[in-house]
Enzyme design. Structure first.
Site, PDB file in Angstrom:
ATOM      1  N   ASP A  33      21.670  20.745  44.443  1.00  0.00           N
ATOM      2  CA  ASP A  33      22.065  21.155  43.091  1.00  0.00           C
ATOM      3  C   ASP A  33      21.000  20.708  42.087  1.00  0.00           C
ATOM      4  O   ASP A  33      20.674  21.418  41.148  1.00  0.00           O
ATOM      5  CB  ASP A  33      23.396  20.497  42.695  1.00  0.00           C
ATOM      6  CG  ASP A  33      24.550  21.114  43.461  1.00  0.00           C
ATOM      7  OD1 ASP A  33      24.276  21.966  44.331  1.00  0.00           O
ATOM      8  OD2 ASP A  33      25.711  20.737  43.197  1.00  0.00           O
ATOM      9  N   ASP A  37      18.950  22.904  39.478  1.00  0.00           N
ATOM     10  CA  ASP A  37      18.959  22.613  38.035  1.00  0.00           C
ATOM     11  C   ASP A  37      17.540  22.525  37.480  1.00  0.00           C
ATOM     12  O   ASP A  37      17.270  22.970  36.372  1.00  0.00           O
ATOM     13  CB  ASP A  37      19.683  21.289  37.742  1.00  0.00           C
ATOM     14  CG  ASP A  37      21.181  21.446  37.911  1.00  0.00           C
ATOM     15  OD1 ASP A  37      21.647  22.594  37.930  1.00  0.00           O
ATOM     16  OD2 ASP A  37      21.872  20.422  38.044  1.00  0.00           O
ATOM     17  N   SER A  82      45.709  52.308  44.012  1.00  0.00           N
ATOM     18  CA  SER A  82      46.426  51.108  44.425  1.00  0.00           C
ATOM     19  C   SER A  82      46.682  51.233  45.933  1.00  0.00           C
ATOM     20  O   SER A  82      46.217  52.185  46.548  1.00  0.00           O
ATOM     21  CB  SER A  82      47.700  51.072  43.601  1.00  0.00           C
ATOM     22  OG  SER A  82      48.514  50.065  44.062  1.00  0.00           O
ATOM     23  N   GLU A 116      41.414  43.025  56.547  1.00  0.00           N
ATOM     24  CA  GLU A 116      40.871  41.982  55.661  1.00  0.00           C
ATOM     25  C   GLU A 116      41.952  41.358  54.795  1.00  0.00           C
ATOM     26  O   GLU A 116      43.086  41.840  54.774  1.00  0.00           O
ATOM     27  CB  GLU A 116      39.734  42.573  54.820  1.00  0.00           C
ATOM     28  CG  GLU A 116      40.152  43.748  53.976  1.00  0.00           C
ATOM     29  CD  GLU A 116      38.951  44.570  53.505  1.00  0.00           C
ATOM     30  OE1 GLU A 116      38.192  45.033  54.362  1.00  0.00           O
ATOM     31  OE2 GLU A 116      38.805  44.740  52.296  1.00  0.00           O
ATOM     32  N   LYS A 118      44.125  40.282  51.560  1.00  0.00           N
ATOM     33  CA  LYS A 118      44.483  40.933  50.285  1.00  0.00           C
ATOM     34  C   LYS A 118      44.503  39.840  49.212  1.00  0.00           C
ATOM     35  O   LYS A 118      45.440  39.049  49.128  1.00  0.00           O
ATOM     36  CB  LYS A 118      45.849  41.613  50.385  1.00  0.00           C
ATOM     37  CG  LYS A 118      46.184  42.410  49.140  1.00  0.00           C
ATOM     38  CD  LYS A 118      47.423  43.243  49.329  1.00  0.00           C
ATOM     39  CE  LYS A 118      47.640  44.184  48.167  1.00  0.00           C
ATOM     40  NZ  LYS A 118      47.705  43.539  46.872  1.00  0.00           N
ATOM     41  N   ASP A 120      44.823  37.903  45.816  1.00  0.00           N
ATOM     42  CA  ASP A 120      45.797  38.059  44.738  1.00  0.00           C
ATOM     43  C   ASP A 120      45.124  37.746  43.407  1.00  0.00           C
ATOM     44  O   ASP A 120      45.223  36.649  42.879  1.00  0.00           O
ATOM     45  CB  ASP A 120      46.971  37.102  44.994  1.00  0.00           C
ATOM     46  CG  ASP A 120      48.175  37.483  44.165  1.00  0.00           C
ATOM     47  OD1 ASP A 120      48.143  38.566  43.539  1.00  0.00           O
ATOM     48  OD2 ASP A 120      49.142  36.709  44.140  1.00  0.00           O
ATOM     49  N   TYR A 229      35.092  44.328  47.917  1.00  0.00           N
ATOM     50  CA  TYR A 229      35.604  44.924  49.157  1.00  0.00           C
ATOM     51  C   TYR A 229      35.311  46.411  49.312  1.00  0.00           C
ATOM     52  O   TYR A 229      35.755  47.029  50.270  1.00  0.00           O
ATOM     53  CB  TYR A 229      37.111  44.670  49.302  1.00  0.00           C
ATOM     54  CG  TYR A 229      37.928  44.995  48.077  1.00  0.00           C
ATOM     55  CD1 TYR A 229      38.054  46.293  47.630  1.00  0.00           C
ATOM     56  CD2 TYR A 229      38.558  43.980  47.362  1.00  0.00           C
ATOM     57  CE1 TYR A 229      38.792  46.579  46.495  1.00  0.00           C
ATOM     58  CE2 TYR A 229      39.293  44.257  46.230  1.00  0.00           C
ATOM     59  CZ  TYR A 229      39.406  45.566  45.803  1.00  0.00           C
ATOM     60  OH  TYR A 229      40.126  45.859  44.685  1.00  0.00           O
ATOM     61  N   LYS A 292      42.651  48.928  57.001  1.00  0.00           N
ATOM     62  CA  LYS A 292      41.947  50.148  56.590  1.00  0.00           C
ATOM     63  C   LYS A 292      41.385  50.877  57.804  1.00  0.00           C
ATOM     64  O   LYS A 292      40.833  50.231  58.708  1.00  0.00           O
ATOM     65  CB  LYS A 292      40.771  49.790  55.676  1.00  0.00           C
ATOM     66  CG  LYS A 292      41.174  49.056  54.416  1.00  0.00           C
ATOM     67  CD  LYS A 292      39.958  48.596  53.614  1.00  0.00           C
ATOM     68  CE  LYS A 292      40.412  47.898  52.344  1.00  0.00           C
ATOM     69  NZ  LYS A 292      39.320  47.289  51.600  1.00  0.00           N
ATOM     70  N   LYS A 316      52.291  42.804  53.324  1.00  0.00           N
ATOM     71  CA  LYS A 316      52.490  41.645  52.436  1.00  0.00           C
ATOM     72  C   LYS A 316      53.356  40.588  53.117  1.00  0.00           C
ATOM     73  O   LYS A 316      54.317  40.921  53.825  1.00  0.00           O
ATOM     74  CB  LYS A 316      53.186  42.109  51.154  1.00  0.00           C
ATOM     75  CG  LYS A 316      52.299  42.996  50.311  1.00  0.00           C
ATOM     76  CD  LYS A 316      52.245  42.440  48.931  1.00  0.00           C
ATOM     77  CE  LYS A 316      52.181  43.505  47.889  1.00  0.00           C
ATOM     78  NZ  LYS A 316      52.340  42.983  46.567  1.00  0.00           N
ATOM     79  N   CYS A 410      69.696  13.543  24.896  1.00  0.00           N
ATOM     80  CA  CYS A 410      68.419  13.409  25.605  1.00  0.00           C
ATOM     81  C   CYS A 410      68.481  12.225  26.574  1.00  0.00           C
ATOM     82  O   CYS A 410      68.845  11.117  26.180  1.00  0.00           O
ATOM     83  CB  CYS A 410      67.292  13.187  24.601  1.00  0.00           C
ATOM     84  SG  CYS A 410      65.726  12.793  25.386  1.00  0.00           S
ATOM     85  N   CYS A 413      65.971   9.476  24.890  1.00  0.00           N
ATOM     86  CA  CYS A 413      66.131   8.824  23.587  1.00  0.00           C
ATOM     87  C   CYS A 413      67.557   8.944  23.038  1.00  0.00           C
ATOM     88  O   CYS A 413      67.846   8.448  21.957  1.00  0.00           O
ATOM     89  CB  CYS A 413      65.147   9.398  22.570  1.00  0.00           C
ATOM     90  SG  CYS A 413      65.554  11.069  22.055  1.00  0.00           S
ATOM     91  N   CYS A 428      65.013  18.509  23.180  1.00  0.00           N
ATOM     92  CA  CYS A 428      65.140  17.303  22.389  1.00  0.00           C
ATOM     93  C   CYS A 428      64.182  17.494  21.220  1.00  0.00           C
ATOM     94  O   CYS A 428      62.980  17.658  21.428  1.00  0.00           O
ATOM     95  CB  CYS A 428      64.730  16.093  23.225  1.00  0.00           C
ATOM     96  SG  CYS A 428      64.474  14.630  22.216  1.00  0.00           S
ATOM     97  N   CYS A 433      60.520  11.015  20.385  1.00  0.00           N
ATOM     98  CA  CYS A 433      61.237  10.602  21.597  1.00  0.00           C
ATOM     99  C   CYS A 433      60.224   9.925  22.532  1.00  0.00           C
ATOM    100  O   CYS A 433      59.129  10.445  22.732  1.00  0.00           O
ATOM    101  CB  CYS A 433      61.822  11.854  22.244  1.00  0.00           C
ATOM    102  SG  CYS A 433      62.392  11.632  23.923  1.00  0.00           S
TER     103      CYS A 433
HETATM  104  S1  IVH Z   1      41.188  48.178  48.870  1.00  0.00           S
HETATM  105  C1  IVH Z   1      41.801  52.442  47.556  1.00  0.00           C
HETATM  106  N1  IVH Z   1      40.990  45.711  49.711  1.00  0.00           N
HETATM  107  O1  IVH Z   1      45.140  45.206  45.983  1.00  0.00           O
HETATM  108  C2  IVH Z   1      42.020  51.095  48.093  1.00  0.00           C
HETATM  109  N2  IVH Z   1      42.254  46.116  47.761  1.00  0.00           N
HETATM  110  O2  IVH Z   1      47.646  46.636  45.779  1.00  0.00           O
HETATM  111  C3  IVH Z   1      41.752  50.117  47.102  1.00  0.00           C
HETATM  112  N3  IVH Z   1      43.189  44.104  46.749  1.00  0.00           N
HETATM  113  O3  IVH Z   1      44.193  47.345  43.371  1.00  0.00           O
HETATM  114  C4  IVH Z   1      41.988  48.772  47.433  1.00  0.00           C
HETATM  115  N4  IVH Z   1      42.372  42.665  48.175  1.00  0.00           N
HETATM  116  O4  IVH Z   1      43.154  45.023  43.476  1.00  0.00           O
HETATM  117  C5  IVH Z   1      41.506  46.522  48.783  1.00  0.00           C
HETATM  118  N5  IVH Z   1      40.701  43.548  50.532  1.00  0.00           N
HETATM  119  C6  IVH Z   1      41.202  44.374  49.615  1.00  0.00           C
HETATM  120  C7  IVH Z   1      41.976  43.903  48.549  1.00  0.00           C
HETATM  121  C8  IVH Z   1      42.503  44.809  47.649  1.00  0.00           C
HETATM  122  C9  IVH Z   1      43.090  42.814  47.081  1.00  0.00           C
HETATM  123  C10 IVH Z   1      43.965  44.599  45.582  1.00  0.00           C
HETATM  124  C11 IVH Z   1      43.247  45.614  44.745  1.00  0.00           C
HETATM  125  C12 IVH Z   1      44.164  46.785  44.645  1.00  0.00           C
HETATM  126  C13 IVH Z   1      45.468  46.167  45.008  1.00  0.00           C
HETATM  127  C14 IVH Z   1      46.408  47.195  45.559  1.00  0.00           C
END
Ligand code: IVH
Length: 668
Positions: A33, A37, A82, A116, A118, A120, A229, A292, A316, A410, A413, A428, A433
């Site tokens: 590091d 720097d 989505s 892969e 997912k 969040d 991704y 996929k 999920k 409370c 207090c 409270c 307090c």
């Molecule tokens: S592919 C057309 N791959 O999940 C396919 N999405 O519920 C597009 N997400 O809007 C998505 N990890 O924000 C893909 N490895 C992953 C992902 C992923 C998270 C999210 C992404 C998407 C949402 C859909």
């Protein structure tokens, strides 16, 4: 000579970029590091010396850009779809069957799937033209998102340049998920609690909030990260999704390493089981896996509905649950006086840790779920969220527990608790307090508030115990004699403390507003309020409607201030502080207010200072800079090669000023 420096600057940029990719995207640095720097500092030094050589793509230029009032809309070239999702293996089989059917005529062997994680977080699109990152946008409604380029530039794993020429492409839109690593999230929430700011419910909200800030400097401090991704349009040379991922990795993007190519559908299933528990060990939240179809030709044949691709699905994971018994229910007093009922449980092991407490949120929640002491219950734990009671387990022969009643006083207090009309939280309202006092005093004295050196947790505890301090103004009544009577307080320490307290009287209005610990009034709000109102008295006398329309302040802050000033004990305390000599007016902390309330747009390049410097100077004098000319703009500063903004300003009759006049205004 200049040529030599130019060469050195280019070399440094190239090396730094390479080290950034290795460190941030590949997690495998090859230098320390400190050495990194040193390279960065050398580059910064040279750029300071030769500002004409600074360019937007330089690794030193991640944080910057204009703070605009809003994010501009971006229409996605290809929609950001989505994913259809499921929680059941049977439905996953149905997905595979649909894929088989859809590909009926094309299939000669098993279908390859890419599996892969997912992530969040928040979906974003990063656009690169001729190797340069030019635009970053949120997903929005899938068709139209918002331009958050300035904020995305602050994420170190987003490359500002990529070697696109190697892949023989000119344009690339990369899609990925921005997230906040868990340890950063935990640290951020701790600080926010300390600073009297609302904490984020989970890392996803924290990432979303951080990406939507108008100040990239704050976004940069949030240390967001990204996994990419996919891409928006197929690149000709690529045949599979996994090849796409490899290309992205080659280009320097951060691609998650936990992705697998499965030769056939049945190979997908073990990964689902593997990650069901393994996900709890990651340093970021995932809520499932994405499966996929790997072949890009097959993806094309399968196509998409208006919402989802037919070639991918998300599996999920349900929040993990466990069964246990409620041994007791107790009430906690939060730092802002909120009373939260908490269930004490017979310890139970869920998702890698033992759970012995669960929040019951509030009285209404207990009634709605009919939770009683002694009941057997289902507990749920998911990611970073505090464990909660889902439901009571009822069956004919199980005896129900004892009803719980919220306290009327409370627990700390003993003052009467109040549930404000329309709210679900019992509170409270005793500002002093003891449950709140120690934390309030610590906050009052903290570095960004009144900055009182030597006033640490143990001294505060002693001061409260000995009843020398019951509120802020008592601090200013402490003297050498009373302090040296405390245990372990030497003469020198007492003298230092008295001096530090005295010095804090001139901390200024912005700091004082923050130090008071009014709910929702953070450091930045303190500055904004002090700039607008100039004195505590002006703020106290302002109507809630006026406060709420101050730029950057909203209804929540306005209401909170109104509630704060409506309590006599609070106004009395402020009067006490004023009487003792605590500064209640703006004096030194805003450098000046010569440009107070004035709104500027800067266009073209200035000779004497960079845009960033111009912005800082304007803001130090109480003005604001926005990126677009609007009705609210007071001045448009025009440098050389101005853009269309100058024309727009002319048409709108807004005052245009040149650099000379601008410098006069700034007093430089
Ligand atoms: S592919 C057309 N791959 O999940 C396919 N999405 O519920 C597009 N997400 O809007 C998505 N990890 O924000 C893909 N490895 C992953 C992902 C992923 C998270 C999210 C992404 C998407 C949402 C859909």
């Amino acid at each position: 000579m200049l040529k030599e420096y130019k060469k050195r600057i280019e070399r440094l940029r190239k090396d730094i970029r390479q080290h950034e990719t290795l460190y941030y995207a590949k997690d495998s640095p090859v230098i320390s590091d400190r050495d990194y720097d040193l390279l960065m500092r050398e580059l910064q030094g040279l750029e300071e010396k030769f500002p004409e050589l600074i360019c937007k793509e330089s690794p030193t230029q991640r944080v910057g850009g204009m703070v605009s009032e809003q994010f501009h809309p971006v229409i996605h070239k290809a929609p950001m779809l989505s994913l259809d999702n499921t929680y059941s293996i049977d439905e996953l089989r149905d997905f595979h069957a649909r894929v088989l059917k859809g590909l009926g005529g094309f299939l000669s062997k098993d279908i390859e799937y890419s599996v892969e994680l997912k992530f969040d977080g928040l979906a974003v699109a990063l656009t690169y033209e001729k190797g340069v990152f030019v635009k970053g946008a949120t997903r929005g409604n899938g068709k139209e998102g918002e331009d958050i380029t300035a904020n995305l530039r602050t994420i170190k794993s987003v490359p500002l340049t990529i070697p696109m020429n190697k892949e023989k492409i000119n344009f690339l839109e990369v899609r990925g998920e921005v997230f906040m690593p868990l340890e950063i999230f935990r640290k951020l929430n701790k600080t926010r609690e300390k600073n009297n700011e609302v904490s984020f419910a989970n890392p996803r909200n924290a990432a979303a909030g951080s990406l939507r800030l108008l100040d990239p400097v704050i976004t940069a401090s949030r240390q967001l990260d990204i996994f990419v991704y996919g891409i928006s349009e197929r690149v000709n040379s690529l045949k599979t999704h996994s090849e796409t991922q490899n290309m992205l990795q080659r280009l320097g993007f951060k691609v998650n390493t936990n992705h697998y190519v499965c030769g056939c559908f049945k190979d997908v299933l073990p990964y689902i089981e593997k990650w069901r528990t393994k996900k709890n060990k990651l340093n970021y939240d995932i809520d499932g896996l994405v499966i996929k179809v790997n072949s890009l030709d097959f993806q094309k044949v399968l196509g998409a509905t208006t919402k989802f691709p037919r070639w991918a699905v998300a599996y999920k994971y349900e929040a993990e649950k466990g069964e246990t018994k409620i041994e007791n229910i107790v009430c906690q007093v939060g730092r802002t006086g909120a009373i939260t009922p908490v269930a004490l449980l017979t310890p139970v092991f869920i998702s890698g840790s033992t759970v012995s407490r669960a929040t019951l949120h509030n009285e209404d929640e207990i009634k709605r779920k009919d939770i009683r002491i002694g009941d057997r219950v289902v507990i749920e734990k998911s990611g970073e969220i505090i464990p909660k009671v889902v439901r009571v387990i009822l069956s004919g022969n199980i005896k129900r527990g004892v009803l719980f009643k919220m306290p009327t006083q409370c627990p700390e207090c003993k003052s009467d608790l109040i549930r404000p009309r329309g709210e679900v939280i019992l509170r409270c309202f005793n500002y002093f307090c003891p449950a709140q006092l120690k934390e309030r005093l610590l906050h009052f004295a903290s570095r960004n508030a009144m900055d009182i050196d030597h006033l640490g947790p143990s001294i505060i505890e002693q001061l409260i115990e000995s009843q020398l301090v019951r509120n802020f103004s008592d601090l200013y009544k402490l003297d050498y004699l009373s302090l040296t009577k405390l245990e372990r307080m030497a003469g020198k320490s007492a003298k230092n403390l008295v001096e530090a307290i005295e010095k804090s009287k001139s901390a200024g209005l912005a700091r004082l507003l923050y130090a008071l610990g009014v709910r929702h009034v953070g450091q930045r709000t303190g500055v904004v309020l002090s700039r607008h109102f100039h004195s505590m008295l002006n703020l106290q006398n302002a109507k809630s409607e006026e406060i709420q329309f101050v730029m950057e302040i909203g209804e929540t802050v306005a209401k909170s201030l109104e509630a704060f000033f409506s309590l006599q004990s609070n106004t009395e305390e402020i009067a006490q502080l004023a009487k003792i000599g605590v500064q209640m007016e703006v004096k030194g902390e805003v450098v000046g207010d010569g440009l107070f309330g004035k709104q500027f747009v800067v266009t073209g390049s200035l000779e004497a200072l960079t845009r960033d410097e111009a912005k800082k100077k304007i803001s130090a004098l109480g003005g604001r800079v926005t990126s677009n000319v609007s009705k609210k703009t007071d001045y448009v500063v025009v440098g050389s090669d101005p853009g269309s903004k100058a024309d727009k300003a002319r048409k709108m009759g807004i005052e245009i000023i040149n650099e000379k006049k601008f410098k006069e205004m700034l007093g430089i």
